[in-house]
Scaffold this active site. Structure first.
Site, PDB file in Angstrom:
ATOM      1  N   GLU A 128       5.269  -1.776  13.461  1.00  0.00           N
ATOM      2  CA  GLU A 128       6.218  -1.002  14.270  1.00  0.00           C
ATOM      3  C   GLU A 128       5.591   0.371  14.430  1.00  0.00           C
ATOM      4  OE1 GLU A 128       9.654   1.761  13.795  1.00  0.00           O
ATOM      5  OE2 GLU A 128      10.097   0.030  12.531  1.00  0.00           O
ATOM      6  N   LYS A 181       0.895  -1.159   0.000  1.00  0.00           N
ATOM      7  CA  LYS A 181       0.000   0.000   0.000  1.00  0.00           C
ATOM      8  C   LYS A 181       0.942   1.219   0.000  1.00  0.00           C
ATOM      9  CE  LYS A 181      -2.506   3.454   1.673  1.00  0.00           C
ATOM     10  NZ  LYS A 181      -1.625   4.615   1.654  1.00  0.00           N
ATOM     11  N   SER A 218       2.003   5.073  12.528  1.00  0.00           N
ATOM     12  CA  SER A 218       1.461   5.575  13.790  1.00  0.00           C
ATOM     13  C   SER A 218       0.847   4.443  14.611  1.00  0.00           C
ATOM     14  CB  SER A 218       0.385   6.618  13.503  1.00  0.00           C
ATOM     15  OG  SER A 218      -0.705   5.993  12.844  1.00  0.00           O
ATOM     16  N   ARG A 219       0.714   4.705  15.902  1.00  0.00           N
ATOM     17  CA  ARG A 219       0.068   3.744  16.799  1.00  0.00           C
ATOM     18  C   ARG A 219      -1.391   3.543  16.386  1.00  0.00           C
ATOM     19  NH1 ARG A 219       0.885   4.139  23.287  1.00  0.00           N
ATOM     20  NH2 ARG A 219      -0.694   2.687  23.982  1.00  0.00           N
ATOM     21  N   CYS A 234      11.589   6.794  14.721  1.00  0.00           N
ATOM     22  CA  CYS A 234      10.923   6.148  15.852  1.00  0.00           C
ATOM     23  C   CYS A 234      11.950   5.732  16.895  1.00  0.00           C
ATOM     24  CB  CYS A 234      10.114   4.955  15.381  1.00  0.00           C
ATOM     25  SG  CYS A 234      11.104   3.840  14.456  1.00  0.00           S
ATOM     26  N   GLU A 277       4.483   9.408  22.685  1.00  0.00           N
ATOM     27  CA  GLU A 277       5.455   9.816  21.670  1.00  0.00           C
ATOM     28  C   GLU A 277       5.057  11.166  21.058  1.00  0.00           C
ATOM     29  OE1 GLU A 277       7.495   7.764  17.764  1.00  0.00           O
ATOM     30  OE2 GLU A 277       5.323   7.706  17.867  1.00  0.00           O
TER      31      GLU A 277
HETATM   32  N1  LIG Z   1       6.884   4.145  14.355  1.00  0.00           N
HETATM   33  C1  LIG Z   1       7.394   4.733  13.329  1.00  0.00           C
HETATM   34  O1  LIG Z   1       8.388   4.284  12.811  1.00  0.00           O
HETATM   35  C2  LIG Z   1       6.747   5.908  12.724  1.00  0.00           C
HETATM   36  C3  LIG Z   1       5.722   6.573  13.357  1.00  0.00           C
HETATM   37  N2  LIG Z   1       5.088   7.594  12.748  1.00  0.00           N
HETATM   38  C4  LIG Z   1       3.953   8.248  13.427  1.00  0.00           C
HETATM   39  O2  LIG Z   1       2.859   8.280  12.533  1.00  0.00           O
HETATM   40  C5  LIG Z   1       2.356   9.618  12.390  1.00  0.00           C
HETATM   41  C6  LIG Z   1       1.805   9.781  10.990  1.00  0.00           C
HETATM   42  O3  LIG Z   1       2.762   9.327  10.074  1.00  0.00           O
HETATM   43  P1  LIG Z   1       2.410   8.362   8.885  1.00  0.00           P
HETATM   44  O4  LIG Z   1       3.634   7.855   8.300  1.00  0.00           O
HETATM   45  O5  LIG Z   1       1.477   9.047   7.942  1.00  0.00           O
HETATM   46  O6  LIG Z   1       1.732   7.115   9.594  1.00  0.00           O
HETATM   47  P2  LIG Z   1       0.291   6.533   9.475  1.00  0.00           P
HETATM   48  O7  LIG Z   1       0.154   5.457  10.461  1.00  0.00           O
HETATM   49  O8  LIG Z   1      -0.727   7.602   9.523  1.00  0.00           O
HETATM   50  O9  LIG Z   1       0.256   5.914   7.996  1.00  0.00           O
HETATM   51  C7  LIG Z   1       1.017   4.779   7.624  1.00  0.00           C
HETATM   52  C8  LIG Z   1       0.340   4.079   6.459  1.00  0.00           C
HETATM   53  O10 LIG Z   1      -0.848   3.417   6.901  1.00  0.00           O
HETATM   54  C9  LIG Z   1      -2.006   3.958   6.253  1.00  0.00           C
HETATM   55  N3  LIG Z   1      -3.030   4.081   7.303  1.00  0.00           N
HETATM   56  C10 LIG Z   1      -2.861   4.599   8.550  1.00  0.00           C
HETATM   57  N4  LIG Z   1      -3.982   4.465   9.275  1.00  0.00           N
HETATM   58  C11 LIG Z   1      -4.878   3.838   8.481  1.00  0.00           C
HETATM   59  C12 LIG Z   1      -6.217   3.406   8.674  1.00  0.00           C
HETATM   60  N5  LIG Z   1      -6.856   3.594   9.818  1.00  0.00           N
HETATM   61  N6  LIG Z   1      -6.839   2.805   7.644  1.00  0.00           N
HETATM   62  C13 LIG Z   1      -6.212   2.611   6.461  1.00  0.00           C
HETATM   63  N7  LIG Z   1      -4.937   3.013   6.221  1.00  0.00           N
HETATM   64  C14 LIG Z   1      -4.276   3.617   7.215  1.00  0.00           C
HETATM   65  C15 LIG Z   1      -1.556   5.290   5.702  1.00  0.00           C
HETATM   66  O11 LIG Z   1      -2.333   5.632   4.588  1.00  0.00           O
HETATM   67  P3  LIG Z   1      -2.197   7.088   3.903  1.00  0.00           P
HETATM   68  O12 LIG Z   1      -0.953   7.043   3.074  1.00  0.00           O
HETATM   69  O13 LIG Z   1      -3.408   7.194   3.071  1.00  0.00           O
HETATM   70  O14 LIG Z   1      -2.124   8.083   5.024  1.00  0.00           O
HETATM   71  C16 LIG Z   1      -0.114   5.005   5.347  1.00  0.00           C
HETATM   72  O15 LIG Z   1      -0.028   4.298   4.123  1.00  0.00           O
HETATM   73  C17 LIG Z   1       3.532  10.482  12.734  1.00  0.00           C
HETATM   74  O16 LIG Z   1       3.149  11.749  13.162  1.00  0.00           O
HETATM   75  C18 LIG Z   1       4.181   9.671  13.813  1.00  0.00           C
HETATM   76  O17 LIG Z   1       3.548   9.926  15.030  1.00  0.00           O
HETATM   77  C19 LIG Z   1       5.466   7.963  11.487  1.00  0.00           C
HETATM   78  C20 LIG Z   1       6.500   7.361  10.829  1.00  0.00           C
HETATM   79  C21 LIG Z   1       7.249   6.296  11.419  1.00  0.00           C
HETATM   80  O1  LIG Z   2      16.824   4.963  13.288  1.00  0.00           O
HETATM   81  C1  LIG Z   2      16.685   4.261  12.280  1.00  0.00           C
HETATM   82  O2  LIG Z   2      17.622   4.033  11.494  1.00  0.00           O
HETATM   83  C2  LIG Z   2      15.379   3.612  11.969  1.00  0.00           C
HETATM   84  C3  LIG Z   2      14.269   4.299  12.644  1.00  0.00           C
HETATM   85  C4  LIG Z   2      12.953   3.743  12.270  1.00  0.00           C
HETATM   86  O3  LIG Z   2      12.785   2.561  12.150  1.00  0.00           O
HETATM   87  C5  LIG Z   2      11.851   4.652  12.044  1.00  0.00           C
HETATM   88  O4  LIG Z   2      11.973   5.823  12.363  1.00  0.00           O
HETATM   89  O5  LIG Z   2      10.825   4.202  11.523  1.00  0.00           O
END
Ligand SMILES: NC(=O)C1=CN([C@@H]2O[C@H](COP(=O)(O)OP(=O)(O)OC[C@H]3O[C@@H](n4cnc5c(N)ncnc54)[C@H](OP(=O)(O)O)[C@@H]3O)[C@@H](O)[C@H]2O)C=CC1
Ligand SMILES: O=C(O)CCC(=O)C(=O)O
Length: 512
Positions: free
Chosen positions: A254, A173, A231-232, A291, A382
């Site tokens: 993750e 996706k 995101s969570r 993250c 976070e």
């Molecule tokens: N743990 C980590 O490594 C990371 C955490 N984050 C956290 O996530 C937040 C947003 O970042 P983002 O990368 O957009 O993460 P998201 O979780 O919002 O999105 C990740 C992917 O999942 C899809 N998605 C998310 N929720 C749903 C849902 N309920 N139903 C269907 N599809 C969904 C999104 O679609 P679409 O593309 O349409 O939005 C995208 O393709 C950040 O502010 C941060 O807090 C971000 C990056 C890494």
């Molecule tokens: O610190 C890194 O190299 C990876 C971090 C990570 O997995 C993320 O931000 O999603």
């Protein structure tokens, strides 16, 4: 309830200018989702029995095709994410290195986990059957790439590499924050599929922005596992959909981590200033959009901590602003920082430099005492970006208690000198229980792709603490064991045949 108005077709947005550019990506239709799932299911039995060399060469061909995209890929990813050239170039190296590492793993064949317990027909009171075990792939995997790693954790990133290495077709996706980057990497993988002579359904990418796209893919009965970085809220939504299916499936998500760092007393006394400066370097790198970002610092209150804080304040105050990945992520960062500014007992220590561009994150450093931290759950949420909270503890007992109260983490770090070893010893079991990776004297950002790496941890860091999303162990998430009892040699898979034609390592009666 009224239906939400349909969104306009997706187009890339440059977060540095808030301008759209490039082609439109029409939302994939239900028929396209259906076709991707059907093609992946049809490809599965063929792809999972490809010989080791074909599969390894396929992974290497993907790496070569990604490299062949050249500077256009780098420029596209930079424009879509606001990340600088050196970072994207390094990430491309990591992505291709990761694919080549998995190719080595595939060739070696240990992942098959072949075990043979030969028949014991004379055993009394009961004979034993001939028992042979190997791992087989789970089936088609849906991968949701991360916005913050448009290459290494996205279309051709770690989840895709490990699922393909395991023998699972992949449906990505595509993240709406980098559609052109996703499409380019998708086309590189398509080329590698053709070169390898594999069925087209081994890989597909659906680029869209409607919630129904991701939800529909996870709910499809032909999909057998999910890899997710984000995101969570997103990860938990997919865990729920996967658990409510007629056939529940594993979700390897993750999600959220604030990565505690403990400054042990001797280290703090010896090098408070150097630690403060290095901490801000890790905190502000890439606008803190990792993250693994160090979001929580723990230390005993006193003059050494004051020195650390002064150095961190001095470094953060001159830290330049950095454009964030998307307006949405910038908005969430601002909201998180504003929430901390409003919390009782939380003191703002410093902000970074303010810029004049759009979506620019300004670093933020706060401090709080341990009692307040433990009382207020919001303080351990976070804040994705360069915001961190220093928690001042009174003594070793309070430090242990407060660490014990944390949720699951990707990493936990000890800054320690040799004189801190005995004080650190009782903390290690706590940190092991909390995190997937425990570090000494480093900073958690920057994950090595290797055999011993664990990028995982208890919820909410991930949805399943038993595995890793980075490093070669990631292949195990997409495999399951099958036992073959008294199956004739002619029907056995090659890895389990009597003459071991693959030459893979096998445990005979438990002995390798
Ligand atoms: N743990 C980590 O490594 C990371 C955490 N984050 C956290 O996530 C937040 C947003 O970042 P983002 O990368 O957009 O993460 P998201 O979780 O919002 O999105 C990740 C992917 O999942 C899809 N998605 C998310 N929720 C749903 C849902 N309920 N139903 C269907 N599809 C969904 C999104 O679609 P679409 O593309 O349409 O939005 C995208 O393709 C950040 O502010 C941060 O807090 C971000 C990056 C890494
Ligand atoms: O610190 C890194 O190299 C990876 C971090 C990570 O997995 C993320 O931000 O999603």
């Amino acid at each position: 309830m009224a239906e939400a108005a349909p969104k306009a077709d997706l187009r890339a947005l440059n977060p540095a200018t808030n301008e759209h550019f490039g082609p439109s990506f029409p939302e994939p239709s239900a028929a396209q989702i259906e076709a991707a799932c059907a093609a992946a299911a049809a490809a599965f039995d063929i792809y999972r029995e490809t010989d080791l060399e074909t599969r390894a060469a396929f992974l290497e061909a993907i790496a070569a095709e990604i490299e062949a995209l050249g500077d256009e890929l780098i420029q596209t990813a930079m424009a879509e994410t606001g990340l600088p050239q050196a970072r994207i170039t390094g990430e491309r190296g990591r992505t291709c290195g990761q694919l080549r590492l998995f190719a080595q793993v595939v060739r070696r064949g240990d992942w098959i986990g072949a075990r043979i317990d030969p028949a014991l027909p004379e055993r009394t009171p009961l004979p034993r059957a001939d028992l042979r075990q190997r791992f087989i792939p789970l089936g088609p995997v849906v991968v949701f790439g991360a916005s913050n790693f448009p290459l290494a954790f996205s279309t051709g990133g770690g989840d895709t590499a490990s699922a393909l290495a395991a023998g699972c077709p992949v449906i990505v996706k595509g993240h709406s924050a980098h559609p052109n980057t996703g499409a380019m990497v998708g086309s590189a993988i398509d080329k590698a599929i053709k070169t390898a002579g594999l069925p087209a359904g081994v890989f597909s990418i659906l680029i869209g922005q409607q919630r129904t796209l991701g939800a529909g893919l996870v709910a499809d009965p032909r999909v057998k596992a999910v890899g997710f970085t984000g995101s969570r809220a997103g990860g938990v939504a997919f865990m729920r959909i996967a658990a409510e299916r007629r056939e529940p499936i594993p979700v390897f998500a993750e999600m959220s981590s604030i990565n505690p760092v403990v400054l042990m007393p001797a280290a703090l006394a010896a090098r408070a200033e150097a630690l403060g400066t290095a901490f801000v370097g890790s905190l502000t790198m890439g606008a803190g959009q990792f993250c693994t970002n160090p979001g929580l610092i723990f230390a005993l209150e006193g003059p050494d901590l004051d020195r650390f804080e002064a150095a961190a304040v001095a470094a953060l105050t001159v830290a330049p602003p950095h454009v964030m990945l998307t307006p949405g992520i910038f908005g969430a960062y601002e909201q998180g920082v504003n929430q901390l500014l409003d919390r009782d007992g939380v003191k703002l220590l410093a902000r970074g430099c303010v810029g004049d561009g759009v979506n620019q994150a300004v670093g933020a450093l706060f401090s709080v005492d341990a009692e307040t931290f433990q009382r207020d759950e919001v303080l351990s949420h976070e804040v994705f970006g360069s915001s961190s909270l220093i928690v001042r503890v009174k003594d070793a007992a309070q430090l242990a208690t407060v660490l014990e109260s944390l949720e699951g983490q990707l990493t936990a770090t000890l800054q320690m000198d040799p004189a801190d070893v005995e004080a650190a010893r009782p903390l290690l079991p706590i940190l092991e229980r909390k995190a997937g990776r425990v570090l000494a004297n480093g900073w958690p950002t920057g994950v090595e792709v290797s055999h011993a790496m664990v990028h995982g941890g208890p919820f909410p860091a991930t949805s399943d603490p038993r595995s890793t999303s980075v490093g070669t162990r990631a292949i195990e998430r997409f495999l399951r064991p099958v036992c073959y009892q008294d199956i004739p040699d002619a029907l056995l898979p090659a890895a389990l045949k009597a003459d071991n034609p693959l030459g893979v390592r096998r445990a005979i009666d438990g002995v390798l």
